[in-house]
Design an enzyme around this catalytic site. Structure first.
Site, PDB file in Angstrom:
ATOM      1  CE1 TYR A  48      -3.083   3.109   0.746  1.00 45.48           C
ATOM      2  CE2 TYR A  48      -1.624   3.494   2.610  1.00 45.48           C
ATOM      3  CZ  TYR A  48      -2.618   3.924   1.756  1.00 45.48           C
ATOM      4  OH  TYR A  48      -3.140   5.187   1.910  1.00 45.48           O
ATOM      5  CG  HIS A  99      -1.848  15.547   1.257  1.00 44.56           C
ATOM      6  ND1 HIS A  99      -3.024  15.655   1.950  1.00 44.56           N
ATOM      7  CD2 HIS A  99      -1.757  14.245   0.872  1.00 44.56           C
ATOM      8  CE1 HIS A  99      -3.620  14.481   2.006  1.00 44.56           C
ATOM      9  NE2 HIS A  99      -2.882  13.605   1.363  1.00 44.56           N
ATOM     10  CG  ASN A 142      -0.089   7.331   6.920  1.00 48.00           C
ATOM     11  OD1 ASN A 142      -0.065   6.122   6.839  1.00 48.00           O
ATOM     12  ND2 ASN A 142      -1.203   7.979   7.196  1.00 48.00           N
ATOM     13  NE  ARG A 164     -15.771  27.053  51.819  1.00 48.80           N
ATOM     14  CZ  ARG A 164     -17.082  26.777  51.810  1.00 48.80           C
ATOM     15  NH1 ARG A 164     -17.499  25.542  52.027  1.00 48.80           N
ATOM     16  NH2 ARG A 164     -17.969  27.732  51.606  1.00 48.80           N
TER      17      ARG A 164
END
Length: 521
Positions: free
Chosen positions: A63, A93, A205, A289
């Site tokens: 892949y 990208h 990735n 407090r």
């Protein structure tokens, strides 16, 4: 391996565990990155690259190496085009927008990506690791747009700017200026990288951007809880509060370690030979407090969040994993940033609650109905001029605005998963958005704390004027003296923006990070 703060300190990348301190040291240029010279480490890297090469020669299907990316994984790549595929990945990208990451954030990204690839299961070459190392050493910083990642399939878009810069494309920040990457590389005596098969995926990735930002956010959050604790002690004194609210026996019966630690810090800050003051008022309002109960949530969360962040930092988080030792290609989803998303969503919630606590404490200090004798709005003006001076009235409004914005950003980003990329990325983490939100909440909270630093300086001085016999502990004396050097008493109205900005920057540079040196519980 913990990095010291000396510029000559080395952070060695050898696949062994790093921690947040290492990333911080590199991000601040307090340490240098160095690839290990161990023959075993180099051989491990080479085995993965060699195994990948052999698979390609034997027509293996991998892949992102012999197939397209994402939903395009069914598309086979002709053998003669395989070398071009990684360059197409970072090219298409290149669609990030928003502000660029800061130099500190960018160095952290480079360090985080290098740490992941040095795990030795990404199938990358030594040349890629060396190029990342040289970018850190020469302070060549890719200009990375902050927006465009959904945090699963990793930080693809922002990391594409890292990949492109390594290859001499797009722009970098170097020597205080913007340069074309190829020109800056040439000036540094470096040559553009030509990515091998799988190396585009290996760079992009993964979870490097969200993890890098998470490292920086964690450190700032740790400083926030320390400073807010000290300021609470100051505000108890300034408002003539009841120190018994932090009694050790009281907190022994509710055993949250961080909460107990905060109470002890406040108790130590308030300790003195003088008897407890104002015992006629049994209970202060909640913002005083219950301060350990609010701050204790963040204090208790920090060790757990650190573990999540550092586990991600020391992970191999690209896909597929290339195991050169067992000669296997393992397809999975380690690019998913769910742990960082959870850590940052949790962190920003706890930090915003600190801002809210401080905002409530300031509201008490400036209000004559609740501040037990201090002047209106903590104004230091006297006599007739008191009528035209308004002290910290506007500052309290600004602190309220910053707090409201911080609280608004606490909606968890991780629940806004979107199905993207033709429903291949159909469940995504939004971890990078969560990390960016956390950093914004931290900035707003640091602004609130800057306002509170001015208020603490003002409140303590005014209370001491009212009660000359009041004795502060050495810790509060030193803290007050430091504040007086940074901020003049507000007796006549003046603009406070420059002082606020200086105080925010001082926080981010670690001016008060050394408060309470004991280790986290």
């Amino acid at each position: 391996m913990n990095a010291a703060t000396s510029p000559t300190t080395l952070v060695v990348f050898d696949g062994q565990r790093l921690d947040i301190a290492d990333v911080l040291a590199l991000s601040r240029r307090q340490a240098q990155a160095r690839l290990s010279e161990s023959p075993e480490f180099r051989a491990r890297i080479q085995r993965g690259a060699d195994f990948l090469d052999r698979l390609l020669r034997e027509d293996g299907v991998i892949y992102g190496v012999t197939t397209g990316y994402g939903d395009s994984c069914t598309v086979s790549i002709p053998a003669d085009l395989v070398p071009q595929l990684p360059h197409h990945l970072y090219t298409y990208h290149g669609c990030g927008l928003g502000q660029f990451l800061s130099p500190e954030e960018t160095r952290a990204v480079l360090a985080t990506r290098l740490a992941s690839l040095c795990q030795g299961v990404s199938g990358v070459s030594w040349a890629l690791l060396a190029q990342l190392e040289q970018f850190l050493c020469h302070d060549l910083l890719p200009l990375i747009p902050a927006e465009g990642s959904v945090g699963a399939s990793g930080d693809l878009t922002p990391l594409s700017y890292v990949a492109a810069a390594l290859c001499g494309e797009r722009d970098v920040w170097w020597k205080g200026e913007r340069w074309a990457a190829d020109e800056a590389l040439r000036e540094c005596g470096l040559v553009p990288l030509r990515l091998r098969p799988k190396e585009g995926l290996a760079i992009m990735n993964g979870t490097a951007v969200m993890t890098a930002l998470a490292c920086l956010a964690w450190q700032r959050a740790e400083s926030v809880v320390r400073l807010a604790t000290r300021l609470t002690a100051c505000n108890v004194v300034a408002s003539a509060g009841n120190a018994h609210h932090f009694d050790e026996r009281l907190f022994a019966v509710k055993p949250h370690a961080g909460q107990q630690q905060v109470a002890q810090r406040i108790r130590d800050d308030l300790a003195s030979s003088r008897p407890a003051r104002n015992e006629q008022r049994l209970q202060d309002r909640y913002s005083l407090r219950c301060a350990p109960h609010v701050l204790g949530v963040l204090q208790d969360a920090l060790p757990f969040l650190q573990q999540l962040i550092e586990n991600e930092l020391n992970s191999a988080n690209d896909n597929p994993i290339i195991d050169g030792d067992s000669e296997q290609v393992l397809h999975g989803g380690h690019f998913y940033g769910g742990h960082i998303a959870f850590a940052m969503d949790s962190l920003k919630n706890a930090v915003a609650n600190v801002a809210d606590l401080m905002d409530r404490q300031l509201a008490l200090l400036v209000d004559t109905r609740y501040n037990h004798g201090l002047p209106p709005n903590l104004s230091g003006a006297r006599g007739a001029r008191a009528a035209i001076n308004h002290g910290l009235k506007a500052l309290q409004i600004s602190v309220s605005a910053w707090t409201a914005e911080a609280l608004k950003l606490t909606m968890p980003a991780s629940v806004f998963s979107r199905s993207t990329e033709c429903h291949n990325q159909d469940k995504v983490s939004m971890g990078t958005i969560a990390a960016r939100d956390a950093l914004r909440v931290l900035t707003l909270t640091e602004q609130v704390l800057a306002g509170m630093l001015i208020a603490a300086r003002q409140g303590l001085s005014l209370r001491q004027d009212m009660e000359p016999s009041l004795q502060l502990t050495p810790a509060l004396q030193g803290f007050q003296a430091g504040l007086c050097k940074r901020v003049a008493l507000v007796d006549e109205d003046r603009a406070l923006d420059a002082e606020l900005l200086s105080l925010v920057q001082a926080q981010q540079q670690g001016a008060w990070s050394g408060l309470y040196e004991e280790p986290n519980a």
